[in-house]
Design a protein around this motif. Structure first.
Motif, PDB file in Angstrom:
ATOM      1  N   THR A   1      -5.737  10.424  -1.263  1.00  0.00           N
ATOM      2  CA  THR A   1      -6.309   9.432  -0.343  1.00  0.00           C
ATOM      3  C   THR A   1      -6.350   8.066  -1.040  1.00  0.00           C
ATOM      4  O   THR A   1      -6.027   7.948  -2.222  1.00  0.00           O
ATOM      5  CB  THR A   1      -7.715   9.881   0.107  1.00  0.00           C
ATOM      6  OG1 THR A   1      -8.445  10.265  -1.045  1.00  0.00           O
ATOM      7  CG2 THR A   1      -7.640  11.056   1.052  1.00  0.00           C
ATOM      8  N   ASP A   2      -6.756   7.042  -0.282  1.00  0.00           N
ATOM      9  CA  ASP A   2      -6.679   5.669  -0.800  1.00  0.00           C
ATOM     10  C   ASP A   2      -7.487   5.473  -2.079  1.00  0.00           C
ATOM     11  O   ASP A   2      -8.609   5.956  -2.196  1.00  0.00           O
ATOM     12  CB  ASP A   2      -7.174   4.697   0.284  1.00  0.00           C
ATOM     13  CG  ASP A   2      -6.190   4.600   1.431  1.00  0.00           C
ATOM     14  OD1 ASP A   2      -5.069   5.141   1.294  1.00  0.00           O
ATOM     15  OD2 ASP A   2      -6.535   3.987   2.448  1.00  0.00           O
TER      16      ASP A   2
ATOM     17  N   HIS B   1       1.007   4.460  -2.651  1.00  0.00           N
ATOM     18  CA  HIS B   1       0.896   5.915  -2.464  1.00  0.00           C
ATOM     19  C   HIS B   1       1.978   6.651  -3.269  1.00  0.00           C
ATOM     20  O   HIS B   1       1.717   7.712  -3.844  1.00  0.00           O
ATOM     21  CB  HIS B   1       0.999   6.271  -0.981  1.00  0.00           C
ATOM     22  CG  HIS B   1      -0.336   6.209  -0.271  1.00  0.00           C
ATOM     23  ND1 HIS B   1      -1.422   6.959  -0.661  1.00  0.00           N
ATOM     24  CD2 HIS B   1      -0.757   5.478   0.791  1.00  0.00           C
ATOM     25  CE1 HIS B   1      -2.453   6.704   0.137  1.00  0.00           C
ATOM     26  NE2 HIS B   1      -2.074   5.806   1.033  1.00  0.00           N
TER      27      HIS B   1
ATOM     28  N   GLY C   1      -3.164  10.589   2.443  1.00  0.00           N
ATOM     29  CA  GLY C   1      -4.315  11.461   2.704  1.00  0.00           C
ATOM     30  C   GLY C   1      -3.964  12.859   3.189  1.00  0.00           C
ATOM     31  O   GLY C   1      -4.590  13.842   2.778  1.00  0.00           O
ATOM     32  N   VAL C   2      -2.950  12.988   4.053  1.00  0.00           N
ATOM     33  CA  VAL C   2      -2.613  14.307   4.611  1.00  0.00           C
ATOM     34  C   VAL C   2      -1.991  15.218   3.539  1.00  0.00           C
ATOM     35  O   VAL C   2      -1.965  16.440   3.681  1.00  0.00           O
ATOM     36  CB  VAL C   2      -1.703  14.153   5.856  1.00  0.00           C
ATOM     37  CG1 VAL C   2      -1.367  15.494   6.478  1.00  0.00           C
ATOM     38  CG2 VAL C   2      -2.365  13.251   6.892  1.00  0.00           C
TER      39      VAL C   2
ATOM     40  N   GLY D   1      -1.958  11.849  10.206  1.00  0.00           N
ATOM     41  CA  GLY D   1      -3.400  11.881   9.929  1.00  0.00           C
ATOM     42  C   GLY D   1      -4.218  11.466  11.145  1.00  0.00           C
ATOM     43  O   GLY D   1      -5.309  11.985  11.392  1.00  0.00           O
TER      44      GLY D   1
ATOM     45  N   GLY E   1      -9.127  15.352   9.211  1.00  0.00           N
ATOM     46  CA  GLY E   1      -8.219  16.159   8.396  1.00  0.00           C
ATOM     47  C   GLY E   1      -8.898  17.271   7.597  1.00  0.00           C
ATOM     48  O   GLY E   1      -8.536  18.449   7.739  1.00  0.00           O
ATOM     49  N   PRO E   2      -9.887  16.943   6.785  1.00  0.00           N
ATOM     50  CA  PRO E   2     -10.522  17.980   5.978  1.00  0.00           C
ATOM     51  C   PRO E   2     -11.213  19.064   6.811  1.00  0.00           C
ATOM     52  O   PRO E   2     -11.288  20.223   6.409  1.00  0.00           O
ATOM     53  CB  PRO E   2     -11.555  17.201   5.142  1.00  0.00           C
ATOM     54  CG  PRO E   2     -11.038  15.794   5.118  1.00  0.00           C
ATOM     55  CD  PRO E   2     -10.341  15.588   6.428  1.00  0.00           C
TER      56      PRO E   2
ATOM     57  N   HIS F   1       0.819  -1.220   0.000  1.00  0.00           N
ATOM     58  CA  HIS F   1       0.000   0.000   0.000  1.00  0.00           C
ATOM     59  C   HIS F   1       0.856   1.275   0.000  1.00  0.00           C
ATOM     60  O   HIS F   1       0.522   2.264  -0.656  1.00  0.00           O
ATOM     61  CB  HIS F   1      -0.895  -0.042   1.243  1.00  0.00           C
ATOM     62  CG  HIS F   1      -1.829   1.105   1.387  1.00  0.00           C
ATOM     63  ND1 HIS F   1      -3.051   1.162   0.746  1.00  0.00           N
ATOM     64  CD2 HIS F   1      -1.731   2.253   2.092  1.00  0.00           C
ATOM     65  CE1 HIS F   1      -3.659   2.294   1.063  1.00  0.00           C
ATOM     66  NE2 HIS F   1      -2.877   2.972   1.883  1.00  0.00           N
TER      67      HIS F   1
ATOM     68  N   ASP G   1      -7.200  13.386  13.034  1.00  0.00           N
ATOM     69  CA  ASP G   1      -8.489  12.752  13.337  1.00  0.00           C
ATOM     70  C   ASP G   1      -8.810  12.824  14.827  1.00  0.00           C
ATOM     71  O   ASP G   1      -9.942  13.118  15.215  1.00  0.00           O
ATOM     72  CB  ASP G   1      -8.480  11.281  12.874  1.00  0.00           C
ATOM     73  CG  ASP G   1      -8.344  11.162  11.364  1.00  0.00           C
ATOM     74  OD1 ASP G   1      -8.630  12.152  10.662  1.00  0.00           O
ATOM     75  OD2 ASP G   1      -7.952  10.086  10.878  1.00  0.00           O
TER      76      ASP G   1
ATOM     77  N   SER H   1      -0.342   9.690   6.076  1.00  0.00           N
ATOM     78  CA  SER H   1      -1.775   9.387   5.999  1.00  0.00           C
ATOM     79  C   SER H   1      -2.313   9.098   7.386  1.00  0.00           C
ATOM     80  O   SER H   1      -1.665   9.397   8.390  1.00  0.00           O
ATOM     81  CB  SER H   1      -1.975   8.182   5.087  1.00  0.00           C
ATOM     82  OG  SER H   1      -1.487   7.021   5.734  1.00  0.00           O
ATOM     83  N   GLY H   2      -3.495   8.475   7.435  1.00  0.00           N
ATOM     84  CA  GLY H   2      -4.097   8.161   8.731  1.00  0.00           C
ATOM     85  C   GLY H   2      -3.363   7.028   9.437  1.00  0.00           C
ATOM     86  O   GLY H   2      -3.421   6.888  10.653  1.00  0.00           O
ATOM     87  N   GLY H   3      -2.641   6.218   8.670  1.00  0.00           N
ATOM     88  CA  GLY H   3      -1.953   5.078   9.263  1.00  0.00           C
ATOM     89  C   GLY H   3      -0.439   5.185   9.204  1.00  0.00           C
ATOM     90  O   GLY H   3       0.268   4.398   9.842  1.00  0.00           O
TER      91      GLY H   3
ATOM     92  N   ASP I   1      -8.357  21.260   8.194  1.00  0.00           N
ATOM     93  CA  ASP I   1      -7.825  21.984   7.033  1.00  0.00           C
ATOM     94  C   ASP I   1      -8.687  23.222   6.752  1.00  0.00           C
ATOM     95  O   ASP I   1      -8.189  24.352   6.640  1.00  0.00           O
ATOM     96  CB  ASP I   1      -7.847  21.017   5.828  1.00  0.00           C
ATOM     97  CG  ASP I   1      -7.182  21.583   4.592  1.00  0.00           C
ATOM     98  OD1 ASP I   1      -6.970  22.805   4.531  1.00  0.00           O
ATOM     99  OD2 ASP I   1      -6.891  20.798   3.664  1.00  0.00           O
TER     100      ASP I   1
ATOM    101  N   ALA J   1      -3.337  16.026   1.057  1.00  0.00           N
ATOM    102  CA  ALA J   1      -4.435  16.863   0.559  1.00  0.00           C
ATOM    103  C   ALA J   1      -4.479  18.199   1.300  1.00  0.00           C
ATOM    104  O   ALA J   1      -5.133  19.142   0.848  1.00  0.00           O
ATOM    105  CB  ALA J   1      -5.765  16.133   0.737  1.00  0.00           C
ATOM    106  N   ASN J   2      -3.789  18.288   2.424  1.00  0.00           N
ATOM    107  CA  ASN J   2      -3.869  19.489   3.264  1.00  0.00           C
ATOM    108  C   ASN J   2      -3.333  20.734   2.549  1.00  0.00           C
ATOM    109  O   ASN J   2      -2.212  20.753   2.050  1.00  0.00           O
ATOM    110  CB  ASN J   2      -3.091  19.251   4.566  1.00  0.00           C
ATOM    111  CG  ASN J   2      -3.274  20.376   5.547  1.00  0.00           C
ATOM    112  OD1 ASN J   2      -2.548  21.348   5.524  1.00  0.00           O
ATOM    113  ND2 ASN J   2      -4.277  20.242   6.402  1.00  0.00           N
TER     114      ASN J   2
HETATM  115  O1  KG4 Z   1      -4.330   7.801   2.656  1.00  0.00           O
HETATM  116  P1  KG4 Z   1      -5.609   7.777   3.415  1.00  0.00           P
HETATM  117  O2  KG4 Z   1      -6.910   7.883   2.647  1.00  0.00           O
HETATM  118  O3  KG4 Z   1      -5.740   6.471   4.266  1.00  0.00           O
HETATM  119  C1  KG4 Z   1      -4.697   5.881   4.953  1.00  0.00           C
HETATM  120  O4  KG4 Z   1      -3.914   5.110   4.313  1.00  0.00           O
HETATM  121  O5  KG4 Z   1      -4.615   6.188   6.171  1.00  0.00           O
HETATM  122  O6  KG4 Z   1      -5.515   8.949   4.505  1.00  0.00           O
HETATM  123  C2  KG4 Z   1      -6.585   9.272   5.377  1.00  0.00           C
HETATM  124  C3  KG4 Z   1      -6.072  10.326   6.366  1.00  0.00           C
HETATM  125  C4  KG4 Z   1      -7.053  10.638   7.492  1.00  0.00           C
HETATM  126  O7  KG4 Z   1      -6.343  10.665   8.717  1.00  0.00           O
HETATM  127  C5  KG4 Z   1      -7.553  12.034   7.122  1.00  0.00           C
HETATM  128  O8  KG4 Z   1      -7.945  12.812   8.231  1.00  0.00           O
HETATM  129  C6  KG4 Z   1      -6.340  12.621   6.434  1.00  0.00           C
HETATM  130  O9  KG4 Z   1      -5.807  11.552   5.670  1.00  0.00           O
HETATM  131  N1  KG4 Z   1      -6.693  13.747   5.559  1.00  0.00           N
HETATM  132  C7  KG4 Z   1      -6.260  15.011   5.762  1.00  0.00           C
HETATM  133  C8  KG4 Z   1      -6.870  15.808   4.767  1.00  0.00           C
HETATM  134  N2  KG4 Z   1      -7.633  14.996   3.965  1.00  0.00           N
HETATM  135  C9  KG4 Z   1      -7.514  13.730   4.478  1.00  0.00           C
HETATM  136  N3  KG4 Z   1      -5.450  15.530   6.699  1.00  0.00           N
HETATM  137  C10 KG4 Z   1      -5.204  16.851   6.655  1.00  0.00           C
HETATM  138  N4  KG4 Z   1      -5.750  17.679   5.738  1.00  0.00           N
HETATM  139  C11 KG4 Z   1      -6.579  17.211   4.777  1.00  0.00           C
HETATM  140  N5  KG4 Z   1      -7.109  18.031   3.868  1.00  0.00           N
END
Ligand code: KG4
Ligand code: ZN
Length: 386
Positions: A352-353, A118, A321-322, A178, A195-196, A114, A182, A148-150, A199, A324-325
């Motif tokens: 994001t995923d 990314h 995912g982060v 991430g 995150g969003p 995974h 959260d 990301s979240g993980g 942001d 995207a910030n």
């Molecule tokens: O890559 P992803 O979809 O899943 C994982 O592999 O974890 O990332 C999801 C993470 C979540 O913690 C979410 O809050 C964060 O990415 N995220 C953001 C934003 N959009 C998604 N964090 C900060 N700013 C954002 N705009």
């Protein structure tokens, strides 16, 4: 090799995704079924529910991906699936389905990490941009931040022939970035994933309102897992402290009642979003949110560019995912310009995923004949690189 069509399948966390990508460089379809609505009431991903949702979604999602690409199963050259890291039960749904499909169609099966996915989300888009346009290809070695979240990982990425090699040069000791977004969002009575929300709200607050600081993390000699022999040991992140600092701020500033009121108000608004939350946040809360985001983004930025310099990287790549910030993109872009380093981000859809990244990462493996063993199973703690 046929026409180089790969079906990618991703089910490691809370999105069921399927995509068709040609030769790792042209997206024919990219379908994502999000489970946000399922997990939102719990403020986090519930593994058992995630597995069931994947099971419900996997067949329609794959069918849609093929229909949108306007191809049939027989046109495929290979099937690629996320092997890990992720939730075991969630991964198993995608893997079992992909294995059965590969067996039934008599096509090769490719296992994808995974985290490598990314990174390839960005490489795929770079390839799409460069097709016929003279767009320069990414300079290597690239320093990649997967956030990301993980995960919060730094990798030095190189290419030898068709295959890619990764050296893991940084990681988090506790929470992923991430995850901190959260948890802080949840703590402040905002929606999920946080995150969003953070942001959007941070743009309305003073990032200097609360002076959060990240202490320099010193690896403890007795902890084997802290790489004390490794020159990369200084690129260690830790995000659990700032989460506790936000909690302490909330307690010492008597914010509990207003947070609870915001949580209740948002719960009554159907499909509430950050715009609704903005009306329910005072200046102090917005300052806290903006300061939290600034501190996290700056810590990520500082260490990423220090690592780029230490390893002589020719470019910087951000994904997860982060990525995207908005503040992260602005501040990283400014620093890259200052250093004269090219920097690349994925589009928001590929931050994001998704499964296009899985199909793209599988292309070099198809060229190299790197296929999954018959006994392929889920690897929840799979790592990338050395
Ligand atoms: O890559 P992803 O979809 O899943 C994982 O592999 O974890 O990332 C999801 C993470 C979540 O913690 C979410 O809050 C964060 O990415 N995220 C953001 C934003 N959009 C998604 N964090 C900060 N700013 C954002 N705009
Ligand atoms: Zn991810």
């Amino acid at each position: 090799m046929g026409t180089g069509l790969i079906l990618g399948i991703e089910s490691s966390c809370d999105e069921t995704a399927a995509a068709v990508v040609r030769r790792g460089s042209e997206t024919l379809s990219n379908v994502v079924a999000s489970q946000i609505a399922t997990h939102a009431p719990y403020g986090g991903v519930v593994p058992e529910l995630a597995s069931r949702e994947h099971l419900r979604n996997i067949v329609p999602v794959v069918r849609t991906a093929l229909a949108e690409a306007d191809i049939s199963f027989h046109d495929l050259d290979a099937i690629a699936v996320t092997e890990g890291p992720g939730l075991a039960g969630a991964l198993l749904v995608g893997i079992t389905y992909a294995k059965s499909l590969a067996f039934a169609l008599n096509k090769p099966l490719i296992a994808v990490n995974h985290l490598e996915g990314h990174i390839h989300a960005v490489l795929l888009e770079q390839a799409e941009l460069s097709a016929g346009s003279g767009w320069p290809s990414l300079r290597l070695p690239a320093l990649a931040l997967v956030v990301s979240g993980g995960h919060t990982h730094l990798y030095l990425c190189r290419r030898h022939g068709e295959s890619w090699h990764y050296k893991n040069v940084g990681r988090t000791l506790d929470d992923a970035a991430g995850e901190a977004f959260d948890k802080v969002a949840k703590l402040l009575g905002l929606g999920y994933p946080g995150g969003p929300w953070i942001d959007a709200l941070a743009a309305h607050g003073d990032p200097k309102a609360v002076p959060f600081s990240f202490s320099q993390i010193k690896p403890k000699a007795h902890r084997k897992d802290v790489w004390h022999d490794d020159p990369a040991r200084k690129f260690l992140f830790s995000f659990s402290g700032i989460k506790t600092a936000v909690l302490r701020y909330v307690q010492t500033h008597d914010m509990a009642a207003s947070i609870e009121a915001r949580r209740r108000s948002l719960a009554q608004i159907p499909e509430a979003g950050p715009t609704d939350a903005l009306l329910l946040c005072d200046g102090e809360t917005l300052g806290l949110i903006a300061s939290f985001q600034r501190a996290v983004v700056d810590d990520l930025r500082r260490k990423t560019f220090q690592a780029a310099e230490a390893f002589d990287a020719a470019s910087v790549l951000i994904s997860g995912g982060v990525a995207a910030n908005r503040e992260l993109r602005v501040r990283f872009t400014a620093q890259a310009a200052e250093r004269g380093l090219p920097i690349v981000f994925p589009s928001l859809a590929l931050s994001t995923d998704n499964a296009a990244m899985v199909a793209a990462a599988a292309w070099p493996k198809l060229l190299e004949g790197e296929f999954a063993p018959a006994g392929l199973s889920a690897e929840p703690s799979l790592t990338l690189g050395r």
